[in-house]
Design a protein around this motif. Structure first.
Motif, PDB file in Angstrom:
ATOM      1  N   ARG A  50       0.832  -1.210   0.000  1.00 43.95           N
ATOM      2  CA  ARG A  50       0.000   0.000   0.000  1.00 43.95           C
ATOM      3  C   ARG A  50       0.866   1.259   0.000  1.00 43.95           C
ATOM      4  O   ARG A  50       0.530   2.255  -0.645  1.00 43.95           O
ATOM      5  CB  ARG A  50      -0.914  -0.004   1.225  1.00 43.95           C
ATOM      6  CG  ARG A  50      -1.954  -1.114   1.241  1.00 43.95           C
ATOM      7  CD  ARG A  50      -3.078  -0.856   0.250  1.00 43.95           C
ATOM      8  NE  ARG A  50      -4.033  -1.948   0.214  1.00 43.95           N
ATOM      9  CZ  ARG A  50      -5.067  -2.068   1.033  1.00 43.95           C
ATOM     10  NH1 ARG A  50      -5.279  -1.158   1.970  1.00 43.95           N
ATOM     11  NH2 ARG A  50      -5.894  -3.089   0.907  1.00 43.95           N
ATOM     12  N   ALA A  51       1.970   1.215   0.747  1.00 42.19           N
ATOM     13  CA  ALA A  51       2.866   2.375   0.811  1.00 42.19           C
ATOM     14  C   ALA A  51       3.457   2.681  -0.556  1.00 42.19           C
ATOM     15  O   ALA A  51       3.524   3.846  -0.980  1.00 42.19           O
ATOM     16  CB  ALA A  51       3.972   2.126   1.830  1.00 42.19           C
ATOM     17  N   GLN A  52       3.885   1.633  -1.263  1.00 37.36           N
ATOM     18  CA  GLN A  52       4.446   1.845  -2.604  1.00 37.36           C
ATOM     19  C   GLN A  52       3.375   2.353  -3.566  1.00 37.36           C
ATOM     20  O   GLN A  52       3.643   3.236  -4.401  1.00 37.36           O
ATOM     21  CB  GLN A  52       5.042   0.539  -3.133  1.00 37.36           C
ATOM     22  CG  GLN A  52       6.312   0.131  -2.410  1.00 37.36           C
ATOM     23  CD  GLN A  52       6.946  -1.074  -3.065  1.00 37.36           C
ATOM     24  OE1 GLN A  52       7.819  -0.932  -3.918  1.00 37.36           O
ATOM     25  NE2 GLN A  52       6.512  -2.249  -2.669  1.00 37.36           N
ATOM     26  N   LEU A  54       0.803   4.126  -2.805  1.00 36.90           N
ATOM     27  CA  LEU A  54       0.548   5.518  -2.452  1.00 36.90           C
ATOM     28  C   LEU A  54       1.596   6.436  -3.066  1.00 36.90           C
ATOM     29  O   LEU A  54       1.265   7.506  -3.600  1.00 36.90           O
ATOM     30  CB  LEU A  54       0.550   5.668  -0.925  1.00 36.90           C
ATOM     31  CG  LEU A  54       0.422   7.093  -0.373  1.00 36.90           C
ATOM     32  CD1 LEU A  54      -0.935   7.690  -0.743  1.00 36.90           C
ATOM     33  CD2 LEU A  54       0.603   7.094   1.150  1.00 36.90           C
ATOM     34  N   LEU A  57       0.941   6.700  -6.781  1.00 39.25           N
ATOM     35  CA  LEU A  57      -0.261   7.500  -7.002  1.00 39.25           C
ATOM     36  C   LEU A  57       0.042   8.985  -6.806  1.00 39.25           C
ATOM     37  O   LEU A  57      -0.434   9.846  -7.561  1.00 39.25           O
ATOM     38  CB  LEU A  57      -1.356   7.051  -6.028  1.00 39.25           C
ATOM     39  CG  LEU A  57      -2.707   7.769  -6.122  1.00 39.25           C
ATOM     40  CD1 LEU A  57      -3.375   7.469  -7.466  1.00 39.25           C
ATOM     41  CD2 LEU A  57      -3.613   7.352  -4.974  1.00 39.25           C
ATOM     42  N   MET A  58       0.870   9.276  -5.792  1.00 37.98           N
ATOM     43  CA  MET A  58       1.199  10.657  -5.456  1.00 37.98           C
ATOM     44  C   MET A  58       2.071  11.306  -6.532  1.00 37.98           C
ATOM     45  O   MET A  58       1.884  12.473  -6.883  1.00 37.98           O
ATOM     46  CB  MET A  58       1.907  10.686  -4.102  1.00 37.98           C
ATOM     47  CG  MET A  58       2.361  12.046  -3.633  1.00 37.98           C
ATOM     48  SD  MET A  58       3.019  11.966  -1.948  1.00 37.98           S
ATOM     49  CE  MET A  58       4.280  10.716  -2.090  1.00 37.98           C
ATOM     50  N   ALA A 133       6.930   4.602   1.328  1.00 44.37           N
ATOM     51  CA  ALA A 133       5.954   5.616   0.920  1.00 44.37           C
ATOM     52  C   ALA A 133       6.616   6.871   0.367  1.00 44.37           C
ATOM     53  O   ALA A 133       5.953   7.689  -0.284  1.00 44.37           O
ATOM     54  CB  ALA A 133       5.062   5.986   2.098  1.00 44.37           C
TER      55      ALA A 133
END
Length: 449
Positions: A50-52, A54, A57-58, A133
């Motif tokens: 999920r961190a990767q 995110l 996506l960012m 992240a």
């Protein structure tokens, strides 16, 4: 009658012993610890993914202004991780495997608690996730080893078990097994890398911990192979020049990574000694900025663990010719920055990239070349050839390449030994042992006064 009576008393005594809390409490606590390693490893993996996601996506991948956000986000993330590790979770920096190795050599419980504890385990997970992240080229597998060892050592404290060294070994093996879904690799890792002086009496502990952690992991996410199933097979005659090249060149490049990391980190430690916190943060900021620049130059390929790139290469998609150089640099900078995070997954990505490039040179299938490159490079980095080929074999589910992977791993190990005779994890573990000795001496000084 006397014999029957004696047997009856012995049976009653045996039953009483097995019903005793003293007998069952350590076992129950140990089993609970092993199962918790599997559960936490799965949760850690999900949060890391999920961190990767995110981060990607960012930052986007459309070439717009968001694509350059890492120039701000990554250095700030590195500084945050380095500050938290230095101020609140000292001992959480780096991979986590050196801490587990050092703890097996330390005899004092207080010394062990500085590098293996539940607080450090929580900090290790949190800071590794923050690092991913913000685009750091790190993995979660090494940290899972420190988390597993910490959980098992805490289980030893709660259960009143005396085999601390064996339990640290068992927790480390369970961490590797659960992180990759590779039970055999967890056992081999425990024997070859963690316990260079392996004791046969720990066999039961290691096997039980690996089985229970594996069952907990399987119960949550089912059976799977980490990189999917590799379908390419090494041709007996045509691909053996590639086997030799991946083993020798991969081992040499892997040893260069290990040697460079050790030398740079020694210099950083000496430079940081005068002003530990400010200089630690300065190093983290510079490394973070460099990682961001490399990531942008590579089109975003070098951010994160490198899992997607490695899997793509194994499935037959060639990587850019210089990807392995860029990922090598990003992984090295992330490691020396002082933030928590492992090198397992990034090293496998570098090896896959190197193999992909050599495959183009030799005209070989990309999937085959990536596998061989991973074996040679990874064996060169950690100087643990059995762990290298077993872990890659289990992660790809193709047993047709056993001999070729073994040859590449052994050649990588042999080449690495010629370049550097100091295994990376064991050299780093001595830093934590030396810190424990210094701490002891510092505590003893006021007493003498």
């Amino acid at each position: 009658m006397a014999g029957i009576s004696r047997k009856y008393r012995m049976l009653r005594r045996s039953q009483a012993m097995w019903m005793s809390r003293r007998v069952w409490q350590p076992r129950l606590v140990f089993w609970a610890g092993a199962i918790s390693i599997g559960l936490i490893s799965v949760l850690f993996a999900l949060l890391a993914d999920r961190a990767q996601a995110l981060f990607h996506l960012m930052t986007g991948n459309d070439g717009g202004w968001r694509f350059y956000l890492p120039l701000v986000v990554t250095p700030l993330g590195f500084v945050l991780c380095a500050w938290l590790a230095h101020s609140f979770f000292p001992g959480s920096q780096g991979s986590g495997i050196p801490q587990a190795i050092a703890a097996r050599h330390l005899r004092d419980e207080d010394d062990r608690s500085h590098i293996l504890s539940l607080r450090l385990a929580a900090g290790k997970i949190a800071l590794t996730i923050v690092g991913l992240a913000c685009g750091a080229s790190i993995g979660r597998e090494g940290p899972t080893v420190q988390v597993g060892a910490s959980l098992m050592l805490q289980a030893a404290r709660w259960g009143g078990m005396a085999q601390a060294r064996g339990l640290i070994l068992a927790g480390s093996a369970a961490g590797i097994a659960a992180a990759f879904n590779t039970p055999l690799a967890g056992i081999v890792f425990a024997i070859e890398e963690m316990g260079r002086a392996y004791e046969s009496r720990t066999n039961g502990l290691v096997l039980t911990a690996v089985i229970l952690a594996g069952l907990a992991s399987l119960g949550l996410i089912g059976n799977y192979t980490y990189f999917g199933v590799a379908k390419d097979t090494v041709a007996f005659a045509a691909d053996w020049p590639l086997v030799l090249a991946c083993g020798i060149i991969g081992g040499g490049v892997g040893a260069l990574f290990s040697l460079s990391a050790l030398k740079v980190m020694r210099r950083i430690r000496r430079w940081n000694a005068l002003q530990p916190l400010p200089r630690t943060l300065a190093v983290a900021a510079v490394c973070g900025l460099a990682v961001a620049a490399i990531g942008i130059a590579s089109g975003g390929l070098t951010f994160g663990t490198g899992y997607t790139q490695a899997r793509g290469a194994i499935e037959g998609t060639p990587l850019p010719a210089i990807f392995f150089v860029e990922k090598f640099a990003a992984g090295l900078l992330s490691m020396v920055s002082g933030i928590p995070g492992g090198i397992f997954a990034p090293s496998l990505a570098v090896g896959a990239g190197l193999g992909s490039t050599l495959g183009l040179v030799f005209g070989a299938a990309t999937g085959t070349a990536a596998l061989l490159g991973m074996a040679g490079y990874f064996a060169g980095v950690v100087q643990a050839p059995m762990t290298a080929f077993v872990i890659i074999l289990e992660m790809t589910g193709n047993h047709d390449n056993v001999i070729a992977l073994m040859c590449a791993a052994v050649l990588g190990y042999g080449t690495a030994r010629l370049v550097s005779n100091e295994p990376l994890y064991h050299a780093l573990s001595r830093v934590f042992i030396a810190e424990a000795i210094r701490r002891r001496r510092a505590e003893a000084e006021p007493a003498r006064g």
